[in-house]
Design a protein around this motif. Structure first.
Motif, mmCIF file in Angstrom:
data_model
loop_
_atom_site.group_PDB
_atom_site.id
_atom_site.type_symbol
_atom_site.label_atom_id
_atom_site.label_comp_id
_atom_site.label_asym_id
_atom_site.label_seq_id
_atom_site.Cartn_x
_atom_site.Cartn_y
_atom_site.Cartn_z
ATOM 1 N N GLN A 91 -11.505 -10.383 -1.285
ATOM 2 C CA GLN A 91 -11.446 -11.143 -0.051
ATOM 3 C C GLN A 91 -10.003 -11.172 0.440
ATOM 4 O OE1 GLN A 91 -13.106 -15.018 -0.350
ATOM 5 N NE2 GLN A 91 -12.683 -15.534 1.765
ATOM 6 N N ARG A 92 -9.826 -10.973 1.732
ATOM 7 C CA ARG A 92 -8.477 -10.954 2.295
ATOM 8 C C ARG A 92 -7.828 -12.333 2.178
ATOM 9 N NH1 ARG A 92 -9.111 -8.609 8.115
ATOM 10 N NH2 ARG A 92 -11.170 -9.507 7.959
ATOM 11 N N ASN A 93 -6.547 -12.338 1.798
ATOM 12 C CA ASN A 93 -5.804 -13.592 1.728
ATOM 13 C C ASN A 93 -4.385 -13.454 2.270
ATOM 14 O OD1 ASN A 93 -4.527 -12.250 -0.349
ATOM 15 N ND2 ASN A 93 -5.227 -13.611 -1.961
ATOM 16 N N VAL A 94 -4.087 -12.342 2.923
ATOM 17 C CA VAL A 94 -2.770 -12.119 3.529
ATOM 18 C C VAL A 94 -2.984 -11.799 5.003
ATOM 19 C CG1 VAL A 94 -0.701 -10.678 3.554
ATOM 20 C CG2 VAL A 94 -1.781 -11.241 1.386
ATOM 21 N N GLY A 95 -2.378 -12.583 5.872
ATOM 22 C CA GLY A 95 -2.530 -12.340 7.299
ATOM 23 C C GLY A 95 -1.402 -12.967 8.089
ATOM 24 N N GLY A 96 -1.446 -12.763 9.373
ATOM 25 C CA GLY A 96 -0.474 -13.368 10.275
ATOM 26 C C GLY A 96 0.946 -12.920 10.010
ATOM 27 N N ILE A 97 1.856 -13.880 10.095
ATOM 28 C CA ILE A 97 3.278 -13.590 9.927
ATOM 29 C C ILE A 97 3.581 -13.135 8.507
ATOM 30 C CG2 ILE A 97 3.977 -15.951 9.373
ATOM 31 C CD1 ILE A 97 5.952 -13.683 11.697
ATOM 32 N N ASP A 98 2.826 -13.630 7.531
ATOM 33 C CA ASP A 98 2.999 -13.228 6.136
ATOM 34 C C ASP A 98 2.786 -11.719 5.995
ATOM 35 O OD1 ASP A 98 3.222 -13.281 3.354
ATOM 36 O OD2 ASP A 98 1.147 -13.884 3.055
ATOM 37 N N ARG A 99 1.764 -11.198 6.622
ATOM 38 C CA ARG A 99 1.471 -9.767 6.566
ATOM 39 C C ARG A 99 2.574 -8.959 7.236
ATOM 40 N NH1 ARG A 99 -3.095 -6.226 9.418
ATOM 41 N NH2 ARG A 99 -2.974 -4.443 8.024
ATOM 42 N N THR A 100 3.057 -9.431 8.372
ATOM 43 C CA THR A 100 4.127 -8.738 9.094
ATOM 44 C C THR A 100 5.401 -8.691 8.255
ATOM 45 O OG1 THR A 100 3.202 -9.473 11.189
ATOM 46 C CG2 THR A 100 5.483 -8.713 11.211
ATOM 47 N N ILE A 101 5.740 -9.808 7.638
ATOM 48 C CA ILE A 101 6.948 -9.863 6.803
ATOM 49 C C ILE A 101 6.826 -8.921 5.615
ATOM 50 C CG2 ILE A 101 8.273 -11.350 5.248
ATOM 51 C CD1 ILE A 101 7.734 -13.630 7.271
ATOM 52 N N ARG A 102 5.655 -8.882 4.991
ATOM 53 C CA ARG A 102 5.455 -7.976 3.854
ATOM 54 C C ARG A 102 5.596 -6.513 4.281
ATOM 55 N NH1 ARG A 102 2.287 -10.509 -0.651
ATOM 56 N NH2 ARG A 102 2.081 -12.696 -0.061
ATOM 57 N N GLY A 103 5.094 -6.165 5.453
ATOM 58 C CA GLY A 103 5.215 -4.796 5.940
ATOM 59 C C GLY A 103 6.658 -4.406 6.209
ATOM 60 N N VAL A 104 7.385 -5.284 6.887
ATOM 61 C CA VAL A 104 8.791 -5.004 7.218
ATOM 62 C C VAL A 104 9.633 -4.928 5.945
ATOM 63 C CG1 VAL A 104 10.840 -5.932 8.363
ATOM 64 C CG2 VAL A 104 8.634 -5.947 9.545
ATOM 65 N N LEU A 105 9.473 -5.909 5.049
ATOM 66 C CA LEU A 105 10.248 -5.894 3.805
ATOM 67 C C LEU A 105 9.878 -4.699 2.923
ATOM 68 C CD1 LEU A 105 10.425 -9.640 2.719
ATOM 69 C CD2 LEU A 105 12.266 -8.196 3.552
ATOM 70 N N GLY A 106 8.604 -4.322 2.925
ATOM 71 C CA GLY A 106 8.182 -3.164 2.137
ATOM 72 C C GLY A 106 8.852 -1.886 2.606
ATOM 73 N N ILE A 107 8.866 -1.676 3.909
ATOM 74 C CA ILE A 107 9.529 -0.490 4.458
ATOM 75 C C ILE A 107 11.027 -0.538 4.144
ATOM 76 C CG2 ILE A 107 10.176 0.681 6.607
ATOM 77 C CD1 ILE A 107 7.384 -0.203 7.680
ATOM 78 N N LEU A 165 1.327 -2.255 -0.226
ATOM 79 C CA LEU A 165 -0.076 -2.332 -0.643
ATOM 80 C C LEU A 165 -0.676 -3.668 -0.217
ATOM 81 C CD1 LEU A 165 -0.014 -0.704 -4.193
ATOM 82 C CD2 LEU A 165 -1.232 0.114 -2.182
ATOM 83 N N ASN A 166 0.088 -4.765 -0.378
ATOM 84 C CA ASN A 166 -0.378 -6.076 0.103
ATOM 85 C C ASN A 166 -0.617 -6.036 1.599
ATOM 86 O OD1 ASN A 166 1.759 -8.080 -2.054
ATOM 87 N ND2 ASN A 166 -0.216 -7.205 -2.455
ATOM 88 N N TRP A 167 0.287 -5.419 2.328
ATOM 89 C CA TRP A 167 0.171 -5.313 3.780
ATOM 90 C C TRP A 167 -1.079 -4.514 4.168
ATOM 91 C CZ3 TRP A 167 0.485 -0.752 6.657
ATOM 92 C CH2 TRP A 167 0.493 -0.927 8.045
ATOM 93 N N GLY A 168 -1.286 -3.404 3.496
ATOM 94 C CA GLY A 168 -2.392 -2.523 3.845
ATOM 95 C C GLY A 168 -3.759 -3.074 3.460
ATOM 96 N N THR A 169 -3.861 -3.668 2.274
ATOM 97 C CA THR A 169 -5.148 -4.172 1.807
ATOM 98 C C THR A 169 -5.408 -5.605 2.241
ATOM 99 O OG1 THR A 169 -4.227 -4.957 -0.286
ATOM 100 C CG2 THR A 169 -5.107 -2.695 -0.238
ATOM 101 N N GLN A 170 -4.383 -6.294 2.686
ATOM 102 C CA GLN A 170 -4.443 -7.704 3.071
ATOM 103 C C GLN A 170 -4.883 -8.576 1.900
ATOM 104 O OE1 GLN A 170 -6.765 -8.209 6.617
ATOM 105 N NE2 GLN A 170 -5.284 -7.134 7.883
ATOM 106 N N PHE A 171 -4.538 -8.160 0.687
ATOM 107 C CA PHE A 171 -4.866 -8.921 -0.512
ATOM 108 C C PHE A 171 -3.644 -9.007 -1.401
ATOM 109 C CE2 PHE A 171 -6.117 -9.169 -4.961
ATOM 110 C CZ PHE A 171 -6.869 -10.327 -4.943
ATOM 111 N N CYS A 172 -3.381 -10.200 -1.936
ATOM 112 C CA CYS A 172 -2.285 -10.404 -2.878
ATOM 113 C C CYS A 172 -2.840 -11.146 -4.087
ATOM 114 C CB CYS A 172 -1.162 -11.207 -2.224
ATOM 115 S SG CYS A 172 0.189 -11.607 -3.367
ATOM 116 N N GLY A 173 -2.664 -10.572 -5.262
ATOM 117 C CA GLY A 173 -3.148 -11.189 -6.489
ATOM 118 C C GLY A 173 -2.502 -12.531 -6.768
ATOM 119 N N CYS A 174 -1.215 -12.650 -6.489
ATOM 120 C CA CYS A 174 -0.525 -13.934 -6.698
ATOM 121 C C CYS A 174 -1.069 -14.999 -5.748
ATOM 122 C CB CYS A 174 0.977 -13.776 -6.521
ATOM 123 S SG CYS A 174 1.748 -12.873 -7.858
#
Length: 73
Positions: free
Chosen positions: A2-18, A48-57
């Motif tokens: 089930q997705r648990n990463v979205g909104g600004i959190d997802r954007t930040i993860r994408g930018v920081l990942g790159i 991976l968190n950004w792409g799958t929209q899932f974070c185990g933590c």
């Protein structure tokens, strides 16, 4: 999953990942292997968190930043 990463959190993860992958490549070119591997692994994890929209933590701690995006699923 089930997705648990979205909104600004997802954007930040994408930018920081790159950014971390770029830092890792720069460190590899500067022959700093430990820094390169650490940055690249962290960057890939965030992407991976950004792409799958899932974070185990997030799942472990019961955090859901999707808001109303996944309420209907």
């Amino acid at each position: 999953m089930q997705r648990n990463v979205g909104g600004i959190d997802r954007t930040i993860r994408g930018v920081l990942g790159i950014w971390l992958v770029v830092v890792g490549v720069a460190a590899a070119l500067d022959d700093q292997r430990i820094k390169a591997v650490t940055a690249i692994v962290a960057g890939i994890g965030l992407l991976l968190n950004w792409g799958t929209q899932f974070c185990g933590c997030n799942a472990l701690f019961g955090i859901d930043t999707t808001g109303d995006e996944s309420a209907s699923e």
